[in-house]
Design a protein around this motif. Structure first.
Motif, mmCIF file in Angstrom:
data_model
loop_
_atom_site.group_PDB
_atom_site.id
_atom_site.type_symbol
_atom_site.label_atom_id
_atom_site.label_comp_id
_atom_site.label_asym_id
_atom_site.label_seq_id
_atom_site.Cartn_x
_atom_site.Cartn_y
_atom_site.Cartn_z
ATOM 1 N N LYS A 116 41.752 25.466 53.797
ATOM 2 C CA LYS A 116 42.802 24.438 53.719
ATOM 3 C C LYS A 116 42.178 23.050 53.760
ATOM 4 O O LYS A 116 42.611 22.137 53.061
ATOM 5 C CB LYS A 116 43.811 24.604 54.858
ATOM 6 C CG LYS A 116 44.795 25.725 54.603
ATOM 7 C CD LYS A 116 45.797 25.868 55.724
ATOM 8 C CE LYS A 116 46.705 27.046 55.420
ATOM 9 N NZ LYS A 116 47.559 27.412 56.527
ATOM 10 N N LEU A 117 41.150 22.909 54.564
ATOM 11 C CA LEU A 117 40.427 21.638 54.637
ATOM 12 C C LEU A 117 39.819 21.316 53.268
ATOM 13 O O LEU A 117 39.955 20.195 52.770
ATOM 14 C CB LEU A 117 39.335 21.738 55.708
ATOM 15 C CG LEU A 117 38.446 20.543 55.923
ATOM 16 C CD1 LEU A 117 39.262 19.353 56.413
ATOM 17 C CD2 LEU A 117 37.369 20.876 56.943
ATOM 18 N N LEU A 118 39.183 22.292 52.650
ATOM 19 C CA LEU A 118 38.604 22.114 51.322
ATOM 20 C C LEU A 118 39.701 21.804 50.300
ATOM 21 O O LEU A 118 39.566 20.882 49.499
ATOM 22 C CB LEU A 118 37.838 23.377 50.909
ATOM 23 C CG LEU A 118 37.238 23.370 49.506
ATOM 24 C CD1 LEU A 118 36.164 22.297 49.383
ATOM 25 C CD2 LEU A 118 36.666 24.740 49.167
ATOM 26 N N TYR A 119 40.779 22.568 50.341
ATOM 27 C CA TYR A 119 41.903 22.362 49.419
ATOM 28 C C TYR A 119 42.402 20.916 49.502
ATOM 29 O O TYR A 119 42.583 20.264 48.471
ATOM 30 C CB TYR A 119 43.040 23.336 49.744
ATOM 31 C CG TYR A 119 44.336 22.985 49.057
ATOM 32 C CD1 TYR A 119 44.582 23.375 47.746
ATOM 33 C CD2 TYR A 119 45.309 22.228 49.712
ATOM 34 C CE1 TYR A 119 45.760 23.022 47.100
ATOM 35 C CE2 TYR A 119 46.492 21.874 49.071
ATOM 36 C CZ TYR A 119 46.712 22.276 47.766
ATOM 37 O OH TYR A 119 47.867 21.915 47.133
ATOM 38 N N GLU A 120 42.625 20.429 50.719
ATOM 39 C CA GLU A 120 43.139 19.065 50.897
ATOM 40 C C GLU A 120 42.181 18.024 50.322
ATOM 41 O O GLU A 120 42.610 17.076 49.666
ATOM 42 C CB GLU A 120 43.398 18.785 52.378
ATOM 43 C CG GLU A 120 44.572 19.564 52.934
ATOM 44 C CD GLU A 120 44.632 19.578 54.462
ATOM 45 O OE1 GLU A 120 43.795 18.914 55.118
ATOM 46 O OE2 GLU A 120 45.518 20.275 54.987
ATOM 47 N N GLN A 121 40.890 18.205 50.561
ATOM 48 C CA GLN A 121 39.891 17.258 50.048
ATOM 49 C C GLN A 121 39.860 17.267 48.520
ATOM 50 O O GLN A 121 39.851 16.208 47.889
ATOM 51 C CB GLN A 121 38.497 17.592 50.602
ATOM 52 C CG GLN A 121 38.368 17.423 52.096
ATOM 53 C CD GLN A 121 38.464 15.986 52.526
ATOM 54 O OE1 GLN A 121 37.872 15.113 51.928
ATOM 55 N NE2 GLN A 121 39.237 15.726 53.564
ATOM 56 N N ILE A 122 39.841 18.451 47.941
ATOM 57 C CA ILE A 122 39.789 18.564 46.480
ATOM 58 C C ILE A 122 41.082 18.044 45.863
ATOM 59 O O ILE A 122 41.055 17.333 44.859
ATOM 60 C CB ILE A 122 39.520 20.023 46.048
ATOM 61 C CG1 ILE A 122 38.121 20.444 46.490
ATOM 62 C CG2 ILE A 122 39.669 20.183 44.535
ATOM 63 C CD1 ILE A 122 37.832 21.913 46.291
#
Length: 191
Positions: A162-168
């Motif tokens: 989710k952290l990666l998703y938000e950043q991307i």
């Protein structure tokens, strides 16, 4: 806090999360600075912090319940499940998958260093882990490049994903906006 800091915070939370262990032998109460664990009776199940369980395990006091740990069989099942999912579908991973995966791979690597015949098991686990990460990464990037997703769509992402998703998602939207802003400027100049 940057991505690395957030990932470290997630790992810290994992280290301090409760896990179930089984006592291998009787052991009196142990007092640490501000923390008391035990007493333990052989065969009984207890709940302690993960980091405490690891220390107690080193001394043979407890063992983790098999449900608490990752092993090669579980990794094969996760890999298979992830590969058969349709594009855009993300399967649910076991709780705390990534912290458990990192620790599992480290254990195998240390084991292989002591017992070279176990190197093949470590290499297989590492390959499966890499495949799982790559499969899920592709799906996460695909979700992030589409219009905003609902919580239902994102429910099977881990906290790390989710952290990666938000950043991307933020990066892609910023890029898209810059591209469209540039087009608008070009159109205004031609009018």
């Amino acid at each position: 806090m940057g991505v690395t800091g957030k990932l470290k915070a997630l790992d810290f939370m994992f280290e301090n999360s409760p896990v179930k262990v089984i006592a291998n032998r009787n052991c009196p109460e142990i007092k640490l600075a501000g923390l008391t664990v035990g007493p333990f009776e052989e065969g009984n199940e207890y709940e302690v912090f993960y980091w405490v369980a690891r220390e107690l395990e080193k001394f043979g006091v407890v063992r983790f319940r098999s449900e608490e740990l990752l092993d090669l069989t579980k990794l094969y099942k996760i890999h298979w499940k992830e590969r058969v999912q349709a594009a855009g579908q993300i399967s649910e991973l076991p709780k705390d998958f990534y912290p458990k995966l990192r620790r599992f791979l480290l254990e195998l690597k240390e084991d292989a260093a002591k017992h070279p015949e176990k190197m093949r098991e470590y290499e297989k686990a590492k390959q499966l882990a890499t495949d799982i990460v790559n499969l899920r990464l592709k799906k996460t990037v695909s979700l992030a490049s589409a219009p905003a997703q609902t919580e239902h769509t994102l429910r099977n992402l881990t906290a790390e994903e989710k952290l990666l998703y938000e950043q991307i998602y933020k990066l892609i939207n910023k890029w898209k906006n810059q591209m469209l802003k540039f087009e608008e400027t070009e159109e205004n100049v031609n009018d």
